[in-house]
Design a protein around this motif. Structure first.
Motif, PDB file in Angstrom:
ATOM      1  N   ALA A  38      94.810  40.091  88.901  1.00 58.43           N
ATOM      2  CA  ALA A  38      96.196  40.327  88.478  1.00 58.43           C
ATOM      3  C   ALA A  38      96.483  41.794  88.233  1.00 58.43           C
ATOM      4  CB  ALA A  38      96.489  39.522  87.208  1.00 58.43           C
ATOM      5  N   TYR A  39      95.444  42.647  88.192  1.00 58.50           N
ATOM      6  CA  TYR A  39      95.673  44.076  87.997  1.00 58.50           C
ATOM      7  C   TYR A  39      96.175  44.768  89.265  1.00 58.50           C
ATOM      8  CZ  TYR A  39      93.155  43.696  83.529  1.00 58.50           C
ATOM      9  OH  TYR A  39      92.759  43.363  82.258  1.00 58.50           O
ATOM     10  N   SER A  40      96.155  44.074  90.411  1.00 58.19           N
ATOM     11  CA  SER A  40      96.767  44.602  91.633  1.00 58.19           C
ATOM     12  C   SER A  40      98.221  44.158  91.675  1.00 58.19           C
ATOM     13  CB  SER A  40      96.032  44.089  92.873  1.00 58.19           C
ATOM     14  OG  SER A  40      94.754  44.673  92.986  1.00 58.19           O
ATOM     15  N   GLY A  41      99.133  45.110  91.916  1.00 57.67           N
ATOM     16  CA  GLY A  41     100.554  44.806  91.844  1.00 57.67           C
ATOM     17  C   GLY A  41     101.000  43.711  92.775  1.00 57.67           C
ATOM     18  N   ASP A  42     100.498  43.713  94.029  1.00 60.87           N
ATOM     19  CA  ASP A  42     100.916  42.683  94.973  1.00 60.87           C
ATOM     20  C   ASP A  42     100.389  41.318  94.577  1.00 60.87           C
ATOM     21  OD1 ASP A  42      98.346  43.581  95.521  1.00 60.87           O
ATOM     22  OD2 ASP A  42      98.578  43.549  97.698  1.00 60.87           O
ATOM     23  N   ALA A  43      99.176  41.267  94.023  1.00 59.02           N
ATOM     24  CA  ALA A  43      98.625  39.994  93.555  1.00 59.02           C
ATOM     25  C   ALA A  43      99.487  39.423  92.434  1.00 59.02           C
ATOM     26  CB  ALA A  43      97.189  40.191  93.079  1.00 59.02           C
ATOM     27  N   PHE A  44      99.849  40.275  91.491  1.00 61.88           N
ATOM     28  CA  PHE A  44     100.666  39.844  90.355  1.00 61.88           C
ATOM     29  C   PHE A  44     102.025  39.318  90.826  1.00 61.88           C
ATOM     30  CE2 PHE A  44     103.483  40.193  86.793  1.00 61.88           C
ATOM     31  CZ  PHE A  44     102.705  40.037  85.653  1.00 61.88           C
ATOM     32  N   ALA A  45     102.666  40.060  91.718  1.00 63.26           N
ATOM     33  CA  ALA A  45     104.008  39.692  92.169  1.00 63.26           C
ATOM     34  C   ALA A  45     104.020  38.425  93.011  1.00 63.26           C
ATOM     35  CB  ALA A  45     104.615  40.851  92.974  1.00 63.26           C
ATOM     36  N   MET A  46     102.856  38.067  93.581  1.00 60.26           N
ATOM     37  CA  MET A  46     102.787  36.921  94.485  1.00 60.26           C
ATOM     38  C   MET A  46     102.034  35.742  93.875  1.00 60.26           C
ATOM     39  SD  MET A  46     104.450  37.821  97.244  1.00 60.26           S
ATOM     40  CE  MET A  46     103.851  37.003  98.713  1.00 60.26           C
ATOM     41  N   GLY A  47     102.117  35.611  92.555  1.00 59.27           N
ATOM     42  CA  GLY A  47     101.666  34.369  91.942  1.00 59.27           C
ATOM     43  C   GLY A  47     100.389  34.428  91.148  1.00 59.27           C
ATOM     44  N   ASN A  48      99.816  35.617  90.926  1.00 63.25           N
ATOM     45  CA  ASN A  48      98.613  35.724  90.101  1.00 63.25           C
ATOM     46  C   ASN A  48      98.895  36.642  88.910  1.00 63.25           C
ATOM     47  OD1 ASN A  48      96.122  36.017  88.904  1.00 63.25           O
ATOM     48  ND2 ASN A  48      95.216  37.187  90.585  1.00 63.25           N
ATOM     49  N   ILE A  66      90.853  28.539  85.323  1.00 65.05           N
ATOM     50  CA  ILE A  66      92.173  27.988  85.626  1.00 65.05           C
ATOM     51  C   ILE A  66      92.810  28.783  86.762  1.00 65.05           C
ATOM     52  CG2 ILE A  66      94.484  27.521  84.732  1.00 65.05           C
ATOM     53  CD1 ILE A  66      92.295  25.702  83.636  1.00 65.05           C
ATOM     54  N   HIS A  67      93.289  28.072  87.771  1.00 65.95           N
ATOM     55  CA  HIS A  67      93.955  28.738  88.897  1.00 65.95           C
ATOM     56  C   HIS A  67      95.233  29.427  88.412  1.00 65.95           C
ATOM     57  CE1 HIS A  67      96.083  29.334  92.691  1.00 65.95           C
ATOM     58  NE2 HIS A  67      94.915  29.191  93.289  1.00 65.95           N
ATOM     59  N   PRO A  68      95.512  30.658  88.878  1.00 69.10           N
ATOM     60  CA  PRO A  68      96.651  31.409  88.327  1.00 69.10           C
ATOM     61  C   PRO A  68      98.011  30.858  88.692  1.00 69.10           C
ATOM     62  CG  PRO A  68      95.717  32.577  90.195  1.00 69.10           C
ATOM     63  CD  PRO A  68      94.777  31.445  89.895  1.00 69.10           C
ATOM     64  N   TYR A  69      98.094  30.068  89.756  1.00 73.18           N
ATOM     65  CA  TYR A  69      99.412  29.613  90.214  1.00 73.18           C
ATOM     66  C   TYR A  69      99.626  28.132  89.944  1.00 73.18           C
ATOM     67  CZ  TYR A  69     103.504  28.953  93.211  1.00 73.18           C
ATOM     68  OH  TYR A  69     104.763  28.658  93.686  1.00 73.18           O
ATOM     69  N   ASN A  70      98.711  27.287  90.412  1.00 71.64           N
ATOM     70  CA  ASN A  70      98.938  25.851  90.240  1.00 71.64           C
ATOM     71  C   ASN A  70      98.321  25.301  88.961  1.00 71.64           C
ATOM     72  OD1 ASN A  70      96.121  25.172  90.874  1.00 71.64           O
ATOM     73  ND2 ASN A  70      96.665  25.678  92.999  1.00 71.64           N
ATOM     74  N   ARG A  71      97.580  26.159  88.226  1.00 72.53           N
ATOM     75  CA  ARG A  71      97.063  25.870  86.891  1.00 72.53           C
ATOM     76  C   ARG A  71      96.057  24.726  86.859  1.00 72.53           C
ATOM     77  NH1 ARG A  71      97.259  30.276  85.009  1.00 72.53           N
ATOM     78  NH2 ARG A  71      96.827  29.432  82.923  1.00 72.53           N
ATOM     79  N   THR A  72      95.459  24.381  87.985  1.00 73.92           N
ATOM     80  CA  THR A  72      94.404  23.387  87.983  1.00 73.92           C
ATOM     81  C   THR A  72      93.070  24.053  87.694  1.00 73.92           C
ATOM     82  OG1 THR A  72      93.454  21.532  89.243  1.00 73.92           O
ATOM     83  CG2 THR A  72      93.841  23.570  90.439  1.00 73.92           C
ATOM     84  N   ARG A  73      92.074  23.262  87.310  1.00 72.90           N
ATOM     85  CA  ARG A  73      90.729  23.793  87.103  1.00 72.90           C
ATOM     86  C   ARG A  73      90.052  23.955  88.463  1.00 72.90           C
ATOM     87  NH1 ARG A  73      86.361  20.724  87.007  1.00 72.90           N
ATOM     88  NH2 ARG A  73      87.556  18.890  86.351  1.00 72.90           N
ATOM     89  N   VAL A  74      89.461  25.115  88.707  1.00 74.84           N
ATOM     90  CA  VAL A  74      88.772  25.385  89.969  1.00 74.84           C
ATOM     91  C   VAL A  74      87.377  25.919  89.665  1.00 74.84           C
ATOM     92  CG1 VAL A  74      90.831  25.785  91.373  1.00 74.84           C
ATOM     93  CG2 VAL A  74      89.864  27.662  90.054  1.00 74.84           C
ATOM     94  N   GLN A  75      86.444  25.659  90.601  1.00 75.89           N
ATOM     95  CA  GLN A  75      85.056  26.052  90.382  1.00 75.89           C
ATOM     96  C   GLN A  75      84.336  26.111  91.714  1.00 75.89           C
ATOM     97  OE1 GLN A  75      82.944  23.302  87.834  1.00 75.89           O
ATOM     98  NE2 GLN A  75      81.310  24.765  87.366  1.00 75.89           N
ATOM     99  N   LEU A  76      83.429  27.082  91.861  1.00 80.72           N
ATOM    100  CA  LEU A  76      82.584  27.173  93.051  1.00 80.72           C
ATOM    101  C   LEU A  76      81.398  26.222  92.897  1.00 80.72           C
ATOM    102  CD1 LEU A  76      82.289  31.013  93.803  1.00 80.72           C
ATOM    103  CD2 LEU A  76      83.543  29.314  95.130  1.00 80.72           C
ATOM    104  N   ASN A  77      81.101  25.455  93.958  1.00 80.25           N
ATOM    105  CA  ASN A  77      79.896  24.633  93.893  1.00 80.25           C
ATOM    106  C   ASN A  77      78.641  25.440  94.213  1.00 80.25           C
ATOM    107  OD1 ASN A  77      80.278  24.984  96.613  1.00 80.25           O
ATOM    108  ND2 ASN A  77      80.210  22.825  97.164  1.00 80.25           N
ATOM    109  N   ARG A  78      78.820  26.616  94.819  1.00 80.11           N
ATOM    110  CA  ARG A  78      77.703  27.533  95.042  1.00 80.11           C
ATOM    111  C   ARG A  78      78.144  28.927  94.586  1.00 80.11           C
ATOM    112  NH1 ARG A  78      75.513  26.970 101.107  1.00 80.11           N
ATOM    113  NH2 ARG A  78      77.752  26.978 101.548  1.00 80.11           N
ATOM    114  N   PRO A  79      77.641  29.379  93.467  1.00 77.98           N
ATOM    115  CA  PRO A  79      78.042  30.703  92.969  1.00 77.98           C
ATOM    116  C   PRO A  79      77.650  31.816  93.931  1.00 77.98           C
ATOM    117  CG  PRO A  79      76.913  29.428  91.265  1.00 77.98           C
ATOM    118  CD  PRO A  79      76.723  28.695  92.555  1.00 77.98           C
ATOM    119  N   LEU A  80      78.272  32.962  93.776  1.00 81.73           N
ATOM    120  CA  LEU A  80      77.881  34.166  94.499  1.00 81.73           C
ATOM    121  C   LEU A  80      76.723  34.842  93.771  1.00 81.73           C
ATOM    122  CD1 LEU A  80      81.242  35.868  95.558  1.00 81.73           C
ATOM    123  CD2 LEU A  80      79.930  34.097  96.726  1.00 81.73           C
ATOM    124  N   ASP A  81      76.128  35.813  94.440  1.00 86.94           N
ATOM    125  CA  ASP A  81      75.076  36.630  93.842  1.00 86.94           C
ATOM    126  C   ASP A  81      75.607  37.971  93.357  1.00 86.94           C
ATOM    127  OD1 ASP A  81      72.825  34.854  94.335  1.00 86.94           O
ATOM    128  OD2 ASP A  81      73.112  35.323  96.450  1.00 86.94           O
TER     129      ASP A  81
END
Length: 603
Positions: A38-48, A66-81
Motif C-alpha cells: 500500500a506504500y506504492s501510490g498506484d497500489a493504494f489507488a487501485m484497491g490496496n 486479510i486480502h486488501p480488497y475483498n477482505r477474505t483470509r488468504v494464505q500461501l500453501n507453500r511459503p517463499l524463502d
C-alpha cells in the motif's frame, strides 16, 4: 536423456517445500524481488489500502492475512524463502499521508491541495495528479523532503528487519526506481545486502532525482562508497520499455561504450524476464522461427503521459533474447558486454501478496482480484484478463541468508519461472560425457567439470565443443514436463548475431524433428479446468553437445524448460463466471516454463 534418483527427488522435494534435496553443494531457494504494498501510490489507488510491508512479509512466510480488497483470509500453501518489498520510491507512502491528513503535510502547499482533491474526487484523482506531475518532469518538490520521506522509509526498514529470519526466511531492503522517460518504462528494482543500520543512512533514489540510468548507477556507486552497502538493480520486465531497455545507445544517443557496459553490468547482473505484465524472453517478430515465441505476449504499450495511442516500438530492444544477442555484437566492437545478464522472474504484484500460480492468482491490483472486475482497465489499454499469473526467481545458494542469496544474484546463479517451482540445473564445460547424466551427484560432477548457469567458458581446447549437463525436475505439486530446450545465440565472422533453439530432451520418448516435433498433447478439460499428469515426464536429464560450435565465435546458451499444458487463470475464472472461453480472448491453456541464466563462451 535419462532419469536419475527420481522417486527420492520428488518425495523429498514435496516434503521440504521449496528447498532442493539432492546432496549438492547448494540448495535452491524461491523468492520474489518485485512486490508492491500500500506504500506504492498506484497500489493504494487501485484497491490496496491495507497490506503494508509487514503484512506482505508475513504472507510470504506462510502466515494467513486479510486480502486488501475483498477482505477474505488468504494464505500461501507453500511459503517463499525470500522477498524484496519494492515499493515505488516516487511519493512512497504519500497516499496514506493524504488520506490521514497527516501533520507532515502541514507545510506543503501541494500536500494541502491533494487533501482537498481527495475530499472532492477521491484517491485515484490524487494518485493521477501527483504521478502526472512526475511524468511531466515537474514533481511536487515540497512532497519529496526528507521530513516527509524518512518516516515511511523507516517503516519499510523496520518491517524487513523484524521479518528477516536467517536460515528460514530472508528479507531484503529495497525499492523501485520508476524512471518513465517519454512515458517508457525503464524501472529498476533495487535491493541491498545490508540491514537497517546501513539502509537508514540513505533515502531511496527516485526518478524525481533523475530518470537517466547513468545517473542512477552513479548514485549507487557513490552511496556504496559512502555507506559500504552493495546493491543489485534488476531491470523491470522489458516488454513495456518502448524499445529503450536494451538499446544500442545511451541516454544521450551515443553508441554504448565499454565504460557504460561495465558500469551497467556491475549493478545489473540479472534482468526480470517474466511477471504479471507478460513475458519478456522473446517475441514472434524477433524470433520468427521459434514456435513457442508467442507466449504471454503483453500487447499493450505503457505510454503514461505520452498520449492515448499505442505506437509501434523496436521489439529487439524490448526482449531478453535479442538483448543477449545485441550484447555479443557490442562486446565485439567495444570489448565489453552491457547485456550479459542472468534471468529472474517476479510478480510485480500490487496487492502486497506474492501469488504467481494460475489457480491461486489474486490479480495485479486489488480491484482485479475478483473475477467480476476483470473487464475493468487496470493499466493503460489493458484489463485484468490481460495479466499473467507470474513469476518467480530461484536462487542456488549455500544458505538462506542475505549474504548467500545476494552473492548468487551477483554471480547470476539464478533462474526464472513463470510460477511453478521446477528445479533446473545447467552446467557447461568441455569434458562432460553422456554417463554424467546418470551420476547420483549430478551437481558435484557439474561443478567439478564445468561452470554453472551465469558462468563463462573461453579458449576451447582444440577439437572440442562445449557440452552441457542439464537437469529439470517437475514442481512436486505441479504439472509434468514437456521438453527441455537449449537456446543458443552466436556472432558470425561479419559481426552479425544469430539464434537457434534445440530440443535437447523430450518427454514420452518422442523423437526430435525440430519444428515438426510431435506435441506432447493436452489433457485439460475445458469444462472443469482439471488436467492429468498422464503425459509428460517428471524429470528430464541429459548431456548435450553443440553440433555447430565454432571456437572463434562468441556465443551464449540458456535453457527453456516447458511443462505440459495446464489451465490459464482466465480459463478458471471464465468457468467460475459461466462465460464461454471465446468471450475471454485468451488461450484457455498455458505451457508454463523456466528460463535459466545463460552460460557465455568467449574466444
Amino acid at each position: 536423456m535419462k532419469k536419475t534418483l527420481l522417486a527420492s527427488v520428488i518425495a523429498a522435494l514435496a516434503g521440504a517445500a521449496s528447498h532442493s534435496v539432492m546432496a549438492n553443494p547448494t540448495q535452491v531457494f524461491w523468492g520474489d524481488t518485485h512486490l508492491h504494498t500500500a506504500y506504492s501510490g498506484d497500489a493504494f489507488a487501485m484497491g490496496n489500502e491495507s497490506v503494508d510491508p509487514d503484512t506482505a512479509y508475513r504472507f510470504a512466510r506462510g502466515l494467513p492475512v486479510i486480502h486488501p480488497y475483498n477482505r477474505t483470509r488468504v494464505q500461501l500453501n507453500r511459503p517463499l524463502d525470500f522477498l524484496v518489498v519494492a515499493d515505488h520510491a516516487e511519493y512512497m507512502g504519500l497516499m496514506q499521508l493524504v488520506r490521514d491528513k497527516s501533520s507532515l503535510l502541514d507545510g506543503a502547499e501541494n500536500g494541502q491541495n491533494l487533501i482537498k482533491l481527495w475530499d472532492t474526487k477521491g484517491s485515484k484523482s490524487v494518485y493521477y495528479d501527483a504521478a502526472g506531475a512526475l511524468v511531466k518532469g515537474a514533481p511536487y518538490q515540497d512532497l519529496l523532503t526528507k521530513a516527509i520521506r524518512q518516516p515511511i522509509w523507516d517503516k519499510i526498514i523496520k518491517a524487513a528487519e523484524e521479518n528477516n529470519k536467517p536460515g528460514e526466511f530472508t528479507t531484503f531492503i529495497g525499492w523501485e526506481w520508476s524512471s518513465m522517460p517519454g512515458g517508457a518504462n525503464l524501472h529498476r528494482i533495487v535491493f541491498t545486502d545490508k540491514g537497517g543500520e546501513v539502509a537508514e543512512k540513505f533515502l531511496p533514489y527516485s526518478s524525481a532525482d533523475s530518470d537517466r540510468p547513468e545517473d542512477f548507477w552513479n548514485w549507487l556507486d557513490q552511496t556504496s562508497s559512502d555507506t559500504g552497502a552493495d546493491f543489485v538493480a534488476i531491470p523491470h520486465n522489458s516488454n513495456i520499455s518502448n524499445g529503450l531497455m536494451f538499446n544500442d545507445v545511451d541516454s544521450d544517443g551515443h553508441p554504448i561504450s565499454a565504460s557504460y557496459a561495465r558500469t551497467r553490468m556491475r549493478w545489473e547482473p540479472v534482468a526480470e524476464v517474466t511477471q504479471i505484465k507478460g513475458d519478456s524472453e522473446t517475441h514472434p517478430s524477433v524470433s520468427p522461427e521459434d514456435p513457442f515465441a508467442d507466449f504471454e505476449t503483453f500487447e499493450h504499450v505503457m505510454n503514461f503521459g505520452a498520449g492515448d495511442e499505442e505506437a509501434e516500438v523496436d521489439q529487439v530492444s524490448n526482449y531478453a533474447r535479442s538483448a543477449l544477442k545485441r550484447g555479443l555484437e557490442i562486446d565485439a566492437k567495444v570489448g565489453a558486454n552491457p547485456y550479459k545478464f542472468g534471468m529472474a522472474g517476479s510478480t510485480d504484484s500490487h496487492t502486497g501478496l506474492t501469488t504467481a500460480s494460475e489457480p491461486n492468482f489474486w490479480g495485479k491490483f486489488g480491484i482485479d482480484s475478483i473475477p467480476e472486475n476483470l473487464d475493468m482497465e487496470t493499466t493503460p489499454h489493458a484489463d485484468g484478463w490481460s495479466m499473467s499469473a507470474a513469476g518467480m526467481v530461484a536462487v542456488w545458494a549455500e544458505q538462506n541468508t542475505r549474504e548467500e542469496i545476494f552473492a548468487a544474484f551477483k554471480r547470476k546463479e539464478v533462474y526464472a519461472t513463470t510460477g511453478p517451482r521446477m528445479q533446473v540445473r545447467l552446467f557447461g564445460g568441455f569434458d562432460f560425457a553422456a554417463e554424467d547424466a546418470s551420476n547420483n551427484d549430478l551437481a558435484g560432477v557439474g561443478y567439478s567439470k564445468g561452470v554453472a548457469m551465469g558462468g563463462d567458458l573461453s579458449n576451447a581446447p582444440e577439437g572440442k565443443a562445449p557440452s552441457f549437463l542439464i537437469q529439470a525436475v517437475k514442481d512436486p505439486d505441479g504439472a509434468n514436463l514437456d521438453r527441455v530446450q537449449l537456446v543458443k545465440g552466436w556472432l558470425d565472422a561479419e559481426g552479425k548475431s544469430h539464434e537457434q533453439v534445440f530440443n535437447v530432451a523430450l518427454s514420452d520418448e518422442r523423437e526430435d524433428r525440430g519444428a515438426d516435433t510431435q506435441p506432447v498433447g493436452n489433457t485439460v478439460n475445458l469444462e472443469t479446468g482439471h488436467y492429468s499428469n498422464s503425459i509428460g515426464d517428471t524429470e528430464l536429464v541429459t548431456v548435450w553437445q553443440d553440433p555447430d560450435f565454432d571456437a572463434s565465435q562468441r556465443a551464449f546458451y540458456y535453457l527453456r524448460v516447458m511443462q505440459i499444458p495446464t489451465p490459464r487463470h482466465t480459463m478458471l475464472d471464465a468457468v467460475a463466471l459461466g462465460r464461454s472461453q471465446d468471450e475471454v480472448h485468451f488461450p484457455a491453456t498455458i505451457q508454463e516454463r523456466a528460463y535459466s541464466s545463460p552460460i557465455w563462451y568467449t574466444p
